[in-house]
Scaffold this active site. Structure first.
Site, PDB file in Angstrom:
ATOM      1  CE1 TYR A 119      -3.370  -2.694   0.231  1.00 59.94           C
ATOM      2  CE2 TYR A 119      -4.634  -0.756   0.862  1.00 59.94           C
ATOM      3  CZ  TYR A 119      -4.586  -2.056   0.414  1.00 59.94           C
ATOM      4  OH  TYR A 119      -5.741  -2.732   0.167  1.00 59.94           O
TER       5      TYR A 119
ATOM      6  CG  ASP B 275      -4.333 -19.372   2.696  1.00 64.59           C
ATOM      7  OD1 ASP B 275      -3.316 -18.804   2.269  1.00 64.59           O
ATOM      8  OD2 ASP B 275      -4.303 -20.450   3.295  1.00 64.59           O
TER       9      ASP B 275
ATOM     10  CG  ASP C 111      -8.267  -2.993   2.196  1.00 64.93           C
ATOM     11  OD1 ASP C 111      -9.377  -2.721   2.677  1.00 64.93           O
ATOM     12  OD2 ASP C 111      -7.832  -2.464   1.164  1.00 64.93           O
TER      13      ASP C 111
END
Ligand code: NAP
Length: 474
Positions: free
Chosen positions: A162, A340, A364
């Protein structure tokens, strides 16, 4: 006090100051607010009514927030001129008064700012984004047992992919960088063997530092210490199996911090296994205990087996007395999960988690996924916290098509205000508002977004009516 060009400072109230990263809040703090674009015009008045009413109900005249209107986004351009989305006045006001709250802001097209929200986080070094996801009874949810989820996502806010350090494919610098990596760096890095980057690739850099990771995880652990027993749990979320020196290091630095800086307050998952197994089997040898805690122990090299036995001895010697016999269960448990796997675990075993400390990108995704389980973005609050400032904010956008219609759900900003009150240590009004929201939802007094999902369907309240209903339920 800064000199403001166009702002009117409230004529009463005091400044919030910071010590060691924590706010020192007077009884009458001045709090700058940004109304927000689009639906901000509806949401902010409803929110302010609820906060003021709750504080008054709990403290009478003893405590009061003095609201200080500052501008960002479209409203700022109207006042300060075209493309002046984030005026110096606003930056100085937040810098001086320390804590602010904001509605949603339009991401400007043009004017050189990528996103006002990102700009605010960077200017004030608000390195932790905090997003609680908790279920309010009666909220329509796509899940069977949304009440089992009660987590807080701690998303690192300043690093990772980011940072926006990236080059477009075929850009001259990008080509130079690829050639440099392919011809000089990779061939001289034996671990990378004969890999090479594809010629027409775009490139993004993913920096993750020890300093950035640890200051963020420190905040998450400090938060966990204040939670009730059973919720004192920080899970380090990462993809370290693939990205070893960024995501994997995030996990390693997290454990290092827990053990070095929070020794009396924390236990790692592995240490807890060791202590539990030893406690259950006090008579058996260290080597047999190692077999219990390390699957495939006998197949390991003798050096590895020796290391594990040493680890067991060291855990017993160093924390056996202080953390053993289940004493660790009152402390903060620090464990880690692959990113995950945590996505499925918050759906299949949500009760097992409390605070999820993540890097920027993982956080996010994860915070939106968790918000969906408990009823969507209309009820998802957020805060961006640093050591010298904090900004509480809606997590949704400006929803322009609903702007000015007095119909949107103000829940996200109201719950962000609840987080702000908790941050102040003003638990009573925070709890009162939470209770008011819960009761209002249980009574099916909700805005259109929730009303349309309820079975049977109910007549929606307007934005301001929902605020009033919360207050009536105090
Ligand atoms: P959005 O404003 O979040 O709206 C998308 C949809 O989400 C709305 O049409 C509405 O769905 C639902 N929604 C949003 N806020 C809601 C609320 N308070 N209560 C209930 N439902 C709500 O996303 P967008 O349309 O993609 O973005 C619009 C602008 O906001 C863009 O400029 C974007 O950059 C900006 N933005 C700002 C922030 C921020 O300030 N933190 C965050 C995200 C986006 P239905 O119409 O189906 O009811």
């Amino acid at each position: 006090m800064p000199n403001f060009e166009k702002l009117n400072i409230p004529n009463a109230g005091q400044v919030i100051t910071f010590k060691d990263g924590n706010p020192i809040v007077p009884n009458n703090p001045i709090v700058p607010f940004i109304r927000g674009d689009g639906t901000g015009v509806d949401i902010w008045p409803a929110t302010q009514n609820v906060i003021d009413a709750a504080i008054f109900k709990c403290y009478g005249d003893e405590r009061k927030i003095h609201w200080f209107k500052v501008y960002a986004g479209d409203e700022a351009c109207d006042i300060y001129g075209t493309y002046n989305y984030l005026p110096k006045d606003t930056i100085e006001a937040i810098k001086h008064f320390g804590v602010a709250i904001k509605g949603p802001l339009t991401t400007p097209v043009g004017g050189g700012i990528r996103s006002l929200n990102v700009a605010l986080r960077q200017i004030f070094d608000l390195y932790s984004c905090v997003r609680p996801c908790k279920y309010y009874k009666g909220t329509p949810s796509p899940h069977k047992s949304p009440e089992d989820l009660d987590i807080i996502v701690y998303r690192e806010n300043t690093e990772d992919i980011y940072m926006g350090i990236e080059w477009e494919a075929d850009d001259e610098t990008c080509i130079k960088l690829i050639n440099y990596l392919n011809n000089e760096i990779i061939p001289n890095s034996p671990k990378l063997k004969n890999r090479s980057l594809p010629k027409n690739a775009g490139i993004g850099i993913k920096p993750v530092s020890k300093f950035g990771s640890q200051r963020h995880i420190r905040k998450a652990i400090e938060h966990a210490k204040k939670l009730s027993e059973g919720k004192r749990h920080v899970t380090l979320v990462h993809k370290g199996n693939i990205m070893k020196f960024t995501e994997g290091s995030f996990r390693d630095w997290g454990y290092e911090l827990a053990v070095n800086e929070f020794r009396n307050d924390c236990i790692t998952e592995r240490e807890s296994w060791i202590l539990d197994n030893i406690n259950n089997n006090p008579a058996i040898s260290v080597e047999n205990n190692a077999r219990l805690i390390e699957p495939g122990f006998d197949k390991l090299t003798s050096a590895k087996r020796e290391t594990i036995c040493e680890e067991i001895k060291s855990v017993i010697k160093n924390i056996g007395d202080t953390h053993g016999n289940n004493k660790w269960k009152k402390l903060v448990l620090v464990d880690d999960r692959i990113a995950d796997s945590i996505f499925q675990q918050i759906q299949t075993r949500p009760q097992e988690y409390s605070i999820l400390a993540t890097l920027n990108l993982n956080g996010d995704y994860l915070s939106d996924a968790a918000a969906a389980i408990v009823g969507g973005l209309g009820m998802a609050p957020g805060a961006n916290i640093g050591d010298k400032a904090a900004i509480f904010e809606a997590t949704h956008g400006t929803a322009p098509k609903h702007a000015g219609l007095n119909k949107i759900n103000p829940g996200s900003v109201i719950l962000s205000a609840v987080m702000m009150l908790e941050y102040f240590g003003w638990e009573e009004p925070a709890n009162l508002i939470t209770m008011g929201i819960s009761r209002s939802i249980e009574q099916k007094k909700v805005t259109y977004d929730l009303a349309r999902l309820m079975e049977p369907q109910v007549k929606p309240l307007s934005c301001s009516e929902f605020g009033e209903s919360i207050i009536e339920n105090f």
